[in-house]
Design a protein around this motif. Structure first.
Motif, PDB file in Angstrom:
ATOM      1  N   SER A 180       4.296  15.332  -1.144  1.00 49.11           N
ATOM      2  CA  SER A 180       3.951  16.309  -0.104  1.00 49.11           C
ATOM      3  C   SER A 180       5.032  16.265   0.978  1.00 49.11           C
ATOM      4  N   GLY A 181       5.021  17.245   1.838  1.00 44.08           N
ATOM      5  CA  GLY A 181       5.980  17.269   2.946  1.00 44.08           C
ATOM      6  C   GLY A 181       5.876  16.023   3.812  1.00 44.08           C
ATOM      7  N   ASP A 182       4.667  15.611   4.107  1.00 40.78           N
ATOM      8  CA  ASP A 182       4.461  14.400   4.916  1.00 40.78           C
ATOM      9  C   ASP A 182       4.981  13.156   4.198  1.00 40.78           C
ATOM     10  N   GLU A 183       4.748  13.084   2.886  1.00 39.98           N
ATOM     11  CA  GLU A 183       5.235  11.935   2.117  1.00 39.98           C
ATOM     12  C   GLU A 183       6.769  11.895   2.092  1.00 39.98           C
ATOM     13  N   ARG A 184       7.384  13.054   1.899  1.00 41.61           N
ATOM     14  CA  ARG A 184       8.868  13.110   1.901  1.00 41.61           C
ATOM     15  C   ARG A 184       9.418  12.693   3.260  1.00 41.61           C
ATOM     16  N   GLU A 185       8.784  13.173   4.331  1.00 40.90           N
ATOM     17  CA  GLU A 185       9.224  12.785   5.673  1.00 40.90           C
ATOM     18  C   GLU A 185       9.082  11.290   5.899  1.00 40.90           C
ATOM     19  N   ALA A 186       7.975  10.707   5.437  1.00 45.38           N
ATOM     20  CA  ALA A 186       7.764   9.265   5.588  1.00 45.38           C
ATOM     21  C   ALA A 186       8.795   8.486   4.779  1.00 45.38           C
ATOM     22  N   LEU A 187       9.032   8.905   3.542  1.00 45.15           N
ATOM     23  CA  LEU A 187      10.025   8.231   2.708  1.00 45.15           C
ATOM     24  C   LEU A 187      11.410   8.327   3.337  1.00 45.15           C
ATOM     25  N   ASP A 188      11.760   9.504   3.814  1.00 46.89           N
ATOM     26  CA  ASP A 188      13.057   9.704   4.463  1.00 46.89           C
ATOM     27  C   ASP A 188      13.191   8.808   5.692  1.00 46.89           C
ATOM     28  N   ARG A 189      12.157   8.733   6.483  1.00 49.90           N
ATOM     29  CA  ARG A 189      12.162   7.900   7.685  1.00 49.90           C
ATOM     30  C   ARG A 189      12.331   6.420   7.327  1.00 49.90           C
ATOM     31  N   ILE A 190      11.622   5.969   6.310  1.00 48.43           N
ATOM     32  CA  ILE A 190      11.704   4.568   5.881  1.00 48.43           C
ATOM     33  C   ILE A 190      13.109   4.262   5.332  1.00 48.43           C
ATOM     34  N   LEU A 191      13.624   5.133   4.505  1.00 46.53           N
ATOM     35  CA  LEU A 191      14.957   4.893   3.935  1.00 46.53           C
ATOM     36  C   LEU A 191      16.040   4.906   5.020  1.00 46.53           C
ATOM     37  N   LYS A 192      15.925   5.810   5.978  1.00 44.91           N
ATOM     38  CA  LYS A 192      16.882   5.833   7.084  1.00 44.91           C
ATOM     39  C   LYS A 192      16.791   4.557   7.917  1.00 44.91           C
ATOM     40  N   ALA A 193      15.586   4.040   8.085  1.00 41.22           N
ATOM     41  CA  ALA A 193      15.411   2.783   8.817  1.00 41.22           C
ATOM     42  C   ALA A 193      16.088   1.641   8.071  1.00 41.22           C
ATOM     43  N   LEU A 194      15.950   1.606   6.746  1.00 44.89           N
ATOM     44  CA  LEU A 194      16.619   0.570   5.954  1.00 44.89           C
ATOM     45  C   LEU A 194      18.140   0.681   6.068  1.00 44.89           C
ATOM     46  N   VAL A 195      18.651   1.896   5.983  1.00 42.97           N
ATOM     47  CA  VAL A 195      20.101   2.115   6.120  1.00 42.97           C
ATOM     48  C   VAL A 195      20.572   1.620   7.478  1.00 42.97           C
ATOM     49  N   ASP A 196      19.837   1.983   8.503  1.00 44.63           N
ATOM     50  CA  ASP A 196      20.209   1.593   9.863  1.00 44.63           C
ATOM     51  C   ASP A 196      20.132   0.083  10.071  1.00 44.63           C
ATOM     52  N   ARG A 197      19.031  -0.498   9.677  1.00 40.34           N
ATOM     53  CA  ARG A 197      18.819  -1.937   9.910  1.00 40.34           C
ATOM     54  C   ARG A 197      19.716  -2.822   9.053  1.00 40.34           C
ATOM     55  N   ARG A 198      20.118  -2.326   7.898  1.00 39.34           N
ATOM     56  CA  ARG A 198      21.008  -3.096   7.033  1.00 39.34           C
ATOM     57  C   ARG A 198      22.477  -2.779   7.303  1.00 39.34           C
ATOM     58  N   GLY A 199      22.731  -1.820   8.185  1.00 42.44           N
ATOM     59  CA  GLY A 199      24.107  -1.479   8.538  1.00 42.44           C
ATOM     60  C   GLY A 199      24.875  -0.832   7.390  1.00 42.44           C
ATOM     61  N   LEU A 200      24.172  -0.100   6.551  1.00 38.94           N
ATOM     62  CA  LEU A 200      24.842   0.552   5.435  1.00 38.94           C
ATOM     63  C   LEU A 200      25.647   1.745   5.942  1.00 38.94           C
ATOM     64  N   THR A 201      26.918   1.802   5.549  1.00 39.54           N
ATOM     65  CA  THR A 201      27.786   2.853   6.067  1.00 39.54           C
ATOM     66  C   THR A 201      28.458   3.671   4.974  1.00 39.54           C
ATOM     67  N   VAL A 202      28.404   3.214   3.745  1.00 35.08           N
ATOM     68  CA  VAL A 202      29.039   3.949   2.656  1.00 35.08           C
ATOM     69  C   VAL A 202      28.043   4.130   1.514  1.00 35.08           C
ATOM     70  N   THR A 203      28.230   5.181   0.767  1.00 34.52           N
ATOM     71  CA  THR A 203      27.398   5.434  -0.389  1.00 34.52           C
ATOM     72  C   THR A 203      27.993   4.700  -1.585  1.00 34.52           C
ATOM     73  N   PRO A 204      27.220   3.849  -2.256  1.00 33.66           N
ATOM     74  CA  PRO A 204      27.757   3.169  -3.430  1.00 33.66           C
ATOM     75  C   PRO A 204      28.191   4.184  -4.483  1.00 33.66           C
ATOM     76  N   ALA A 205      29.336   3.955  -5.074  1.00 30.46           N
ATOM     77  CA  ALA A 205      29.854   4.848  -6.115  1.00 30.46           C
ATOM     78  C   ALA A 205      30.527   4.027  -7.185  1.00 30.46           C
ATOM     79  N   ASP A 206      29.764   3.573  -8.128  1.00 25.09           N
ATOM     80  CA  ASP A 206      30.381   2.795  -9.201  1.00 25.09           C
ATOM     81  C   ASP A 206      30.193   3.442 -10.533  1.00 25.09           C
TER      82      ASP A 206
END
Length: 136
Positions: free
Chosen positions: A110-136
């Motif tokens: 649902s829209g709410d679920e996608r927003e929650a997932l997006d928010r959680i994933l962005k928090a992980l990116v931010d808190r882990r300091g991820l700056t590049v997209t893995p490309a292997d």
């Protein structure tokens, strides 16, 4: 998480393979898309890859006619990598495949679920300091 990540990634890899590129090549091309040209070292930094890995990807993409190498105007030994017209035309096609792949997997939420997932994933990116997209 790993099951979803692998499924999404493998499905996307099959889609871009049908266009004649790998996921790493797509990521390389996407990184060049917004720039007129970039030194391999700068591209390696942006992508979080080694200069050697960038060189191998550049060789493959040049052989496919999707990028070109030009001499640097400021460094006689340096190169500038840029997309060819064919490479530039391919990026939007691959971007649509990426969007369709995301919709295939995340469109069932649902829209709410996608927003929650997006928010959680962005928090992980931010808190882990991820700056590049893995490309292997």
């Amino acid at each position: 998480m790993r099951m979803v990540s692998n499924a999404v990634s493998q499905n996307f890899a099959r889609k871009v393979a049908a266009e004649g590129v790998t996921v790493a090549e797509w990521t390389f091309m996407r990184a060049l898309f917004d720039d007129e040209g970039m030194a391999p070292t700068a591209l390696a930094d942006r992508m979080g890859m080694t200069r050697g890995a960038i060189s191998k990807l550049a060789d493959r993409l040049a052989a496919k006619g999707l990028i070109r190498r030009d001499e640097s105007a400021t460094d006689g030994r340096g190169q500038i990598l840029s997309l060819t017209p064919a490479g530039r035309a391919e990026v939007p096609i691959l971007a649509r495949l990426a969007d369709a792949n995301d919709l295939d997997y995340f469109g069932v939420l649902s829209g709410d679920e996608r927003e929650a997932l997006d928010r959680i994933l962005k928090a992980l990116v931010d808190r882990r300091g991820l700056t590049v997209t893995p490309a292997d």
